[in-house]
Design an enzyme around this catalytic site. Structure first.
Site, PDB file in Angstrom:
ATOM      1  N   ARG A  88     122.204  41.754  51.008  1.00  0.00           N
ATOM      2  CA  ARG A  88     122.738  41.744  52.371  1.00  0.00           C
ATOM      3  C   ARG A  88     121.774  41.056  53.314  1.00  0.00           C
ATOM      4  NH1 ARG A  88     120.624  43.043  56.530  1.00  0.00           N
ATOM      5  NH2 ARG A  88     120.045  45.122  55.808  1.00  0.00           N
ATOM      6  N   GLY A 128     111.936  32.637  62.058  1.00  0.00           N
ATOM      7  CA  GLY A 128     110.533  32.931  62.339  1.00  0.00           C
ATOM      8  C   GLY A 128     110.317  33.474  63.734  1.00  0.00           C
ATOM      9  N   THR A 162     112.231  36.852  55.656  1.00  0.00           N
ATOM     10  CA  THR A 162     113.171  36.784  54.545  1.00  0.00           C
ATOM     11  C   THR A 162     113.581  35.337  54.290  1.00  0.00           C
ATOM     12  OG1 THR A 162     114.006  39.003  55.002  1.00  0.00           O
ATOM     13  CG2 THR A 162     115.429  37.560  53.716  1.00  0.00           C
ATOM     14  N   ASP A 334     116.752  63.645  45.553  1.00  0.00           N
ATOM     15  CA  ASP A 334     116.321  65.006  45.250  1.00  0.00           C
ATOM     16  C   ASP A 334     117.315  65.710  44.324  1.00  0.00           C
ATOM     17  OD1 ASP A 334     114.506  67.337  45.858  1.00  0.00           O
ATOM     18  OD2 ASP A 334     116.414  68.151  46.584  1.00  0.00           O
ATOM     19  N   LEU A 336     119.203  64.406  42.172  1.00  0.00           N
ATOM     20  CA  LEU A 336     119.136  63.825  40.837  1.00  0.00           C
ATOM     21  C   LEU A 336     117.962  64.372  40.027  1.00  0.00           C
ATOM     22  CD1 LEU A 336     119.931  60.095  41.661  1.00  0.00           C
ATOM     23  CD2 LEU A 336     121.349  61.617  40.296  1.00  0.00           C
ATOM     24  N   GLY A 337     117.070  65.114  40.668  1.00  0.00           N
ATOM     25  CA  GLY A 337     115.917  65.662  39.970  1.00  0.00           C
ATOM     26  C   GLY A 337     114.994  64.561  39.479  1.00  0.00           C
ATOM     27  N   GLY A 338     114.407  64.766  38.306  1.00  0.00           N
ATOM     28  CA  GLY A 338     113.483  63.776  37.759  1.00  0.00           C
ATOM     29  C   GLY A 338     114.153  62.446  37.495  1.00  0.00           C
ATOM     30  N   GLU A 361     113.991  44.125  62.479  1.00  0.00           N
ATOM     31  CA  GLU A 361     114.959  43.840  63.548  1.00  0.00           C
ATOM     32  C   GLU A 361     115.083  44.996  64.536  1.00  0.00           C
ATOM     33  OE1 GLU A 361     118.325  41.604  62.467  1.00  0.00           O
ATOM     34  OE2 GLU A 361     117.472  40.996  60.553  1.00  0.00           O
ATOM     35  N   PHE A 381     108.682  51.001  77.333  1.00  0.00           N
ATOM     36  CA  PHE A 381     108.042  50.318  76.207  1.00  0.00           C
ATOM     37  C   PHE A 381     106.540  50.221  76.445  1.00  0.00           C
ATOM     38  CE2 PHE A 381     112.420  48.963  75.845  1.00  0.00           C
ATOM     39  CZ  PHE A 381     112.643  48.978  74.476  1.00  0.00           C
TER      40      PHE A 381
END
Length: 381
Positions: A88, A128, A162, A334, A336-338, A361, A381
């Protein structure tokens, strides 16, 4: 993935765009992206296919571009980031940060020279703006362009770019005696170098580079003639940030989709994880956050297509949707565990990529302060 039937709010053309890009991601990206990420490989061989699908400069009119609306561009970003943020990012940079400023601020000669081959994927661009000393304050730009006869001489450096080392043209923003201006710096110009940044732990399936300018002579014909000041680069960022708000949805959807399959199959204490309240509560929270992000980006796209978009609206959606995607990816990892620490499963890859997306960005803090300024009228700012 769509509890509010948001798809029914899409036109036939928008649905076709989503379906076409979705099939491409399913067939060409998902079977390979884990290996590409692990190897730090950007699949340049996909660029002609991006072009054939009309994904490059998709929202521009003419010059071999598809002329799609903003919602269609958002759906492109959503589906691509469902595959990987790096892909993307490539399309975002080519379309919103490179082709858009040439289209909006370039001369007709510049448009004719660059836009058609960029739409066809024959020429690659990079943008740039960010500099090594800090990216959140572009007004403190150190890169300079000084007039010398009919030419400009550029000195300075840009960072975290990029596509930099594969780009044929860099849209470079430099400080002049007349404020910030944009220049088309072409590959091969003497004194211009774009080395790739290695050892990344994020956006590994993407090319990130530095740009160095040592007395680079750029002809006046390569200056963007229709904009001066920070309005130029900031307007480009608004275009790209808009697409990013959709991209975060795709990353979060990918994590939730994988987690639904995994928790249905994995059994602990005699039953699938999906039969536990804790798992269902966490899945429901992910769905809630994704649905809110979908509604926000769709509304943003309709506002943009109506010509009423305000940059603060994009800031709110970028802040919300990327924070949402990070939270979903981390919680999915988390659950999914290990198994969640391997690239065989997508959440940790999306989690690591989103660490960059939430920074580039406009950092999360910058977007929060933009909203604060909008609410209070005070600059903090």
């Amino acid at each position: 993935m769509d509890l509010y039937d948001i798809r029914s709010e899409l036109s036939d053309e928008e649905q076709m765009v989503q379906d076409t890009v979705g099939r491409f991601v399913d067939e060409k990206v998902l079977p390979n992206i884990g290996e590409w990420f692990e190897d730090g490989y950007f699949p340049r061989e996909l660029i002609p296919e991006f072009a054939e699908l009309g994904l490059l400069g998709s929202s521009l009119e003419g010059y071999d571009c598809a002329g799609l609306n903003s919602v269609s561009y958002g759906l492109i970003c959503q589906e691509l980031e469902r595959g990987d943020s790096g892909l993307r990012s490539f399309v975002s940079v080519q379309s919103s940060l490179c082709m858009f400023p040439i289209y909006a601020y370039g001369s007709e000669e510049q448009k004719e020279k660059w836009l058609p081959p960029m739409a066809r994927g024959e020429k690659i661009g990079c943008f740039g703006l960010t500099e090594p000393h800090g990216g959140s304050d572009p007004s403190n730009m150190k890169t300079t362009a000084k007039k010398k006869g009919d030419d400009w001489v550029i000195n300075g450096a840009k960072m975290w770019i990029t596509n930099g080392s594969i780009a044929d043209v860099a849209i470079v923003w430099a400080m002049t005696e007349d404020g910030v201006q944009g220049f088309l710096v072409e590959k091969g110009m003497k004194g211009f170098d774009a080395p790739e940044i290695k050892h990344k732990m994020s956006l590994r399936a993407s090319i990130t580079s530095s740009l160095y300018f040592d007395n680079v002579v750029v002809p006046e014909a390569n200056r963007l003639p229709k904009v001066k000041g920070l309005k130029g680069p900031l307007s480009c960022l608004t275009q790209a940030r808009y697409g990013i708000t959709w991209g975060g949805i795709g990353a979060a959807q990918a994590c939730l989709r994988e987690l639904l399959d995994y928790t249905a199959d994995r059994k602990l204490f005699g039953r699938p994880l999906t039969q536990t309240q804790t798992t269902q509560l966490r899945l429901a929270e992910m769905s809630r956050q994704i649905t809110l992000g979908q509604l926000m980006s769709l509304r943003l796209g309709r506002i943009k297509d109506a010509g009423k978009l305000h940059p603060s609206q994009v800031s709110l959606a970028k802040w919300n949707n990327i924070r949402m995607a990070m939270d979903v990816a981390r919680d999915a990892r988390d659950l999914l565990g290990g198994a969640g620490i391997t690239v065989e499963h997508c959440p940790i890859r999306h989690m690591l990529n989103l660490e960059s997306v939430i920074t580039y960005e406009g950092t999360e803090t910058v977007h929060q302060l933009i909203i604060g300024r909008e609410l209070t009228g005070e600059m903090a700012f």
